[in-house]
Design an enzyme around this catalytic site. Structure first.
Site: not given
Ligand code: ATR
Length: 279
Positions: A73, A136
Site C-alpha cells: 500500500k 490501518a
Molecule cells: P498494519 O499496517 O496492518 O496496521 P503494522 O504497520 O505492522 O500493521 O502495525 C501493527 C500495529 O500493531 C503497530 O501499531 C504495532 O505496534 P508497534 O508500532 O509498537 O510495532 C501494533 N502491535 C503489534 N503487535 C503488538 C503487541 N504484541 N503489543 C502491542 N502492539 C502491537
C-alpha cells in the site's frame, strides 16, 4: 451475463492474496447490477519487489482497476501518475484506477472506519482511543479527524504514535496510559493483536471496557469474533467487527471501479457466504 473480450479486468494485488474475499464481494456486486459482462475481478499474487513489473503489466494489458493490499500500500505510490489528496494524507493507496493509461491512486480504507461508526453515532467531539500506529491506524486517524473526533493514539512504540498524532492534531500515549481508555466513548483497534496465530490476545484488558463503549476491531481474520469483541460483548458494549471495514472500503472502491453505487446488501451476503465456506 458472459465474460467477453470486452470485459474490463479488475484485480487485487498482495502477498498473500489467495484467501482474500474481495473477488467474491466485487463479483457479486457486478452480478447484482447485471454488469458482470462489463467487469470481472480476480486475485494476483504479487511479491515485494515486483511492483515495477506489475505496473508494466497493468498498462500493457489495460487492467482497469487494482485493489492494493499488504504489503504494497505504501510502496505502490511511487509508481503512480497521480495520487488523490486523501491518499496522500493517509500516506497509502488501496485503489488504483487506470484512466486511458494514467494511473490514479486513491484510498478508501478510511471510509471502512468512518461509515460503520457514523451509522451508530456522531463522531464529532467524541473521545476516541485509537490503538496502533501502523498502516490501518493512518486510515483510521484520517477518518476520525475528518469526523471531528477528539483523538488519542495509544501505541507500544510511542514515537510512531507521536508522528501519526502530529499529522492529525491528535494526542499520543504509550501503553502505560491504556487504563485511560475507560473514559473514552469509542475504542478502535488497529493493532495486529488478536489475529492468527494470537487469537487469545487482546489489546484492551476486559476490565477497561464498559457498556458505554463502542468497540471497533478494525482487524478481521474470520467470521468469529476476536477476543476484544467477545470481551466487549460480555461487558454489554456496542461492537463493530472488521468485516464492516472490509465491506465499507469495498463499497467505496466498487463505485470508483464501476461508477455505480455498490449494491451493499448483495455484496455483504456474498462476503458472509464466503466466510462460512472458508471456516
Ligand atoms: P498494519 O499496517 O496492518 O496496521 P503494522 O504497520 O505492522 O500493521 O502495525 C501493527 C500495529 O500493531 C503497530 O501499531 C504495532 O505496534 P508497534 O508500532 O509498537 O510495532 C501494533 N502491535 C503489534 N503487535 C503488538 C503487541 N504484541 N503489543 C502491542 N502492539 C502491537
Amino acid at each position: 451475463m458472459e465474460i467477453t473480450a470486452d470485459t474490463k479486468i479488475c484485480i487485487i494485488i498482495g502477498d498473500p492474496v489467495e484467501h482474500s474475499l474481495s473477488p467474491q464481494m466485487h463479483n457479486a456486486g457486478y452480478k447484482a447490477l447485471k454488469i458482470d459482462d462489463k467487469f470481472v475481478y480476480v486475485g494476483c499474487n504479487v511479491k515485494r519487489g515486483q511492483l515495477g513489473d506489475l505496473i508494466k503489466g497493468v498498462l500493457a494489458m489495460q487492467i482497469h482497476g487494482v485493489t492494493v493490499t499488504i504489503p504494497h500500500k505504501v510502496e505502490i505510490m511511487k509508481y503512480l501518475d497521480t495520487i488523490d489528496e486523501v491518499a496522500k494524507k493517509i500516506d497509502a493507496v488501496n485503489t488504483i484506477i487506470n484512466r486511458n493509461g494514467t494511473l490514479i491512486g486513491y484510498n478508501t480504507d478510511w471510509l471502512g472506519i468512518l461509515n460503520p461508526l457514523q451509522k451508530l453515532t456522531t463522531i464529532r467531539d467524541k473521545k476516541i482511543a485509537l490503538l496502533g500506529a501502523g498502516g490501518a491506524a493512518h486510515a483510521a486517524a484520517y477518518a476520525i479527524a475528518t469526523g471531528g473526533g477528539d483523538l488519542t493514539i495509544y501505541n507500544r512504540t510511542l514515537e510512531k504514535a507521536e508522528k501519526l498524532a502530529k499529522s492529525f492534531g491528535a494526542k499520543a500515549k504509550s501503553l502505560i496510559h491504556l487504563p485511560e481508555v475507560k473514559n473514552a466513548d469509542i475504542i478502535v483497534n488497529t493493532t495486529s493483536m488478536g489475529l492468527h496465530p494470537h487469537e487469545d490476545e487482546t489489546p484492551v484488558p476486559i476490565e477497561f471496557i464498559t457498556e458505554r463503549h463502542i468497540v471497533f476491531d478494525a482487524v478481521y481474520s474470520a467470521l468469529s469474533d476476536t477476543k476484544l469483541l467477545k470481551d466487549a460483548k460480555k461487558k454489554g458494549a456496542t461492537t463493530i467487527s472488521g468485516i464492516e471495514m472490509l465491506l465499507n472500503q469495498g463499497y467505496a472502491q466498487f463505485k470508483l471501479f464501476t461508477g455505480h453505487n455498490a449494491p451493499e446488501e448483495k455484496m455483504r451476503e456474498a462476503l458472509l457466504k464466503s466466510f462460512t465456506h472458508e471456516s
